[in-house]
Design a protein around this motif. Sequence first.
Motif, PDB file in Angstrom:
ATOM      1  N   MET A  44       0.842  -1.204   0.000  1.00 43.18           N
ATOM      2  CA  MET A  44       0.000   0.000   0.000  1.00 43.18           C
ATOM      3  C   MET A  44       0.876   1.253   0.000  1.00 43.18           C
ATOM      4  N   ARG A  45       0.558   2.197  -0.896  1.00 39.75           N
ATOM      5  CA  ARG A  45       1.337   3.434  -1.004  1.00 39.75           C
ATOM      6  C   ARG A  45       0.596   4.556  -0.262  1.00 39.75           C
ATOM      7  N   ILE A  46       1.317   5.196   0.652  1.00 41.32           N
ATOM      8  CA  ILE A  46       0.729   6.235   1.487  1.00 41.32           C
ATOM      9  C   ILE A  46       1.526   7.528   1.353  1.00 41.32           C
ATOM     10  N   ASP A  47       0.816   8.604   1.107  1.00 44.14           N
ATOM     11  CA  ASP A  47       1.410   9.939   1.123  1.00 44.14           C
ATOM     12  C   ASP A  47       1.339  10.417   2.574  1.00 44.14           C
ATOM     13  N   SER A  48       2.491  10.525   3.230  1.00 46.10           N
ATOM     14  CA  SER A  48       2.511  10.801   4.665  1.00 46.10           C
ATOM     15  C   SER A  48       2.367  12.279   5.022  1.00 46.10           C
ATOM     16  N   ARG A 103      -4.674   8.674  -9.901  1.00 52.08           N
ATOM     17  CA  ARG A 103      -3.877   8.726 -11.130  1.00 52.08           C
ATOM     18  C   ARG A 103      -2.435   8.287 -10.876  1.00 52.08           C
ATOM     19  N   ASN A 104      -1.944   8.588  -9.671  1.00 52.46           N
ATOM     20  CA  ASN A 104      -0.561   8.265  -9.326  1.00 52.46           C
ATOM     21  C   ASN A 104      -0.432   6.989  -8.494  1.00 52.46           C
ATOM     22  N   LYS A 105      -1.544   6.249  -8.390  1.00 57.07           N
ATOM     23  CA  LYS A 105      -1.558   4.951  -7.699  1.00 57.07           C
ATOM     24  C   LYS A 105      -1.072   5.062  -6.251  1.00 57.07           C
ATOM     25  N   VAL A 106      -1.568   6.096  -5.560  1.00 54.93           N
ATOM     26  CA  VAL A 106      -1.318   6.274  -4.129  1.00 54.93           C
ATOM     27  C   VAL A 106      -2.625   5.952  -3.407  1.00 54.93           C
ATOM     28  N   ASP A 107      -2.561   5.063  -2.419  1.00 56.54           N
ATOM     29  CA  ASP A 107      -3.770   4.497  -1.815  1.00 56.54           C
ATOM     30  C   ASP A 107      -4.408   5.355  -0.728  1.00 56.54           C
ATOM     31  N   GLY A 108      -3.633   6.215  -0.099  1.00 54.79           N
ATOM     32  CA  GLY A 108      -4.182   7.017   0.983  1.00 54.79           C
ATOM     33  C   GLY A 108      -3.184   8.064   1.419  1.00 54.79           C
ATOM     34  N   CYS A 109      -3.596   8.884   2.390  1.00 53.59           N
ATOM     35  CA  CYS A 109      -2.739   9.987   2.808  1.00 53.59           C
ATOM     36  C   CYS A 109      -2.930  10.309   4.283  1.00 53.59           C
ATOM     37  N   VAL A 110      -2.011  11.092   4.804  1.00 56.73           N
ATOM     38  CA  VAL A 110      -2.109  11.660   6.144  1.00 56.73           C
ATOM     39  C   VAL A 110      -2.261  13.167   5.969  1.00 56.73           C
ATOM     40  N   ALA A 111      -3.351  13.721   6.478  1.00 59.48           N
ATOM     41  CA  ALA A 111      -3.615  15.157   6.380  1.00 59.48           C
ATOM     42  C   ALA A 111      -2.983  15.859   7.577  1.00 59.48           C
ATOM     43  N   TYR A 137     -14.090  11.135   3.851  1.00 53.80           N
ATOM     44  CA  TYR A 137     -13.266  10.551   2.786  1.00 53.80           C
ATOM     45  C   TYR A 137     -12.370   9.456   3.349  1.00 53.80           C
ATOM     46  N   GLU A 138     -12.625   8.238   2.941  1.00 50.55           N
ATOM     47  CA  GLU A 138     -11.915   7.076   3.493  1.00 50.55           C
ATOM     48  C   GLU A 138     -10.435   7.092   3.167  1.00 50.55           C
ATOM     49  N   PHE A 139     -10.054   7.739   2.050  1.00 49.44           N
ATOM     50  CA  PHE A 139      -8.637   7.713   1.655  1.00 49.44           C
ATOM     51  C   PHE A 139      -7.765   8.555   2.590  1.00 49.44           C
ATOM     52  N   ILE A 140      -8.385   9.430   3.404  1.00 49.02           N
ATOM     53  CA  ILE A 140      -7.626  10.167   4.427  1.00 49.02           C
ATOM     54  C   ILE A 140      -7.485   9.222   5.616  1.00 49.02           C
ATOM     55  N   LYS A 141      -6.333   8.609   5.737  1.00 47.22           N
ATOM     56  CA  LYS A 141      -6.132   7.530   6.713  1.00 47.22           C
ATOM     57  C   LYS A 141      -5.830   8.045   8.124  1.00 47.22           C
ATOM     58  N   GLY A 142      -5.321   9.265   8.218  1.00 46.62           N
ATOM     59  CA  GLY A 142      -4.988   9.810   9.528  1.00 46.62           C
ATOM     60  C   GLY A 142      -4.866  11.320   9.470  1.00 46.62           C
ATOM     61  N   VAL A 143      -4.941  11.945  10.654  1.00 49.27           N
ATOM     62  CA  VAL A 143      -4.859  13.403  10.762  1.00 49.27           C
ATOM     63  C   VAL A 143      -3.816  13.776  11.803  1.00 49.27           C
ATOM     64  N   LYS A 173       8.732   0.048   2.196  1.00 51.71           N
ATOM     65  CA  LYS A 173       8.780   0.715   3.503  1.00 51.71           C
ATOM     66  C   LYS A 173       8.661   2.224   3.342  1.00 51.71           C
ATOM     67  N   ILE A 174       9.486   2.797   2.478  1.00 50.34           N
ATOM     68  CA  ILE A 174       9.514   4.251   2.332  1.00 50.34           C
ATOM     69  C   ILE A 174       8.238   4.777   1.671  1.00 50.34           C
ATOM     70  N   MET A 175       7.659   3.994   0.783  1.00 51.44           N
ATOM     71  CA  MET A 175       6.472   4.444   0.055  1.00 51.44           C
ATOM     72  C   MET A 175       5.164   4.147   0.776  1.00 51.44           C
ATOM     73  N   GLY A 176       5.215   3.543   1.951  1.00 52.98           N
ATOM     74  CA  GLY A 176       3.932   3.308   2.629  1.00 52.98           C
ATOM     75  C   GLY A 176       3.999   2.602   3.958  1.00 52.98           C
ATOM     76  N   LEU A 177       4.759   1.518   4.031  1.00 53.80           N
ATOM     77  CA  LEU A 177       4.738   0.707   5.254  1.00 53.80           C
ATOM     78  C   LEU A 177       5.206   1.485   6.481  1.00 53.80           C
ATOM     79  N   ASN A 178       6.226   2.316   6.321  1.00 52.68           N
ATOM     80  CA  ASN A 178       6.726   3.082   7.466  1.00 52.68           C
ATOM     81  C   ASN A 178       5.689   4.077   7.974  1.00 52.68           C
TER      82      ASN A 178
END
Length: 274
Positions: free
Chosen positions: A1-5, A42-50, A70-76, A262-267
């Motif tokens: 899973m890819r997460i924008d932190s 579009r960039n195949k990123v599964d979720g984000c941290v706002a 919005y479910e894709f916002i995984k954390g705040v 790890k760097i793109m999501g797991l961490n």
Amino acid sequence: MRIDSHQHFWKFEKEKDAWIPDEMSVIRKDFFPENLKPVLERNKVDGCVAVQAAPTENETKFLLNLAKEYEFIKGVVGWVDFTGDNVEERLAYFSKDPKFKGVRHLLQAESANYMLQPEFLKGMEAFGNFNLTYDLLVLEDQLANTIELVSNFPNQKFVLNHLAKPNVSKGISKNWKELITKLADKKNVSCKLSGLLTETENFSWKPEDFYPFFDFALEVFGPNRLMFGSDWPVSLAAGQYADTLGIIENFLMTKNEIVIEKIMGLNAINFYQL
């Protein structure tokens, strides 16, 4: 899973968002989840941290309400006044929401000594009772005090934002390198590979300008304490989302698959307990 932190949302208000300079006028407008969602897809990123962009509790409530919708916002990562008498009460209030993952203060706008004042340290001590994370938004000249702060709270999880905003166009300085090394020695500190596009002169850059900074961060923090962050929409002043993502992806091309994951999501998932 890819997460924008690391990204932001806001309803633009001239007074509240006066921090946006003239050269960033392109981001003087509203940015909401409906603007980001297709970009992530579009960039195949599964979720984000706002992450908060204003030092108010209304900002925290605003982000938590968006995360409910919005479910894709995984954390705040919100804001609470650490110098207030009721900090523990406010943290308890926000912690009832499972998407409230941490706190950030705009330390870059404060004096270097702000984070070591007794009132702030008392708030940080109370913060330690909630199993939350703390995002460090600091500049290079604040790193020495940042090292002292994180040393005082070895069980608290911290994450450095934007590599302390080095001047990318001038290359790595000896002072920055020494301070980042000392900070990385603190095992309770992670680091976001984020926010560097706008740390270039006239927002003029080449992908290879960033690689020495990423290489050094990987060397001192290791693959378990680094995470990708876009800093969208601030980053739009210097490039598109795909540019920010592409720089990281190109840097990681020669790394093994586990390091990339790890760097793109797991961490981020582990750090923020997403």
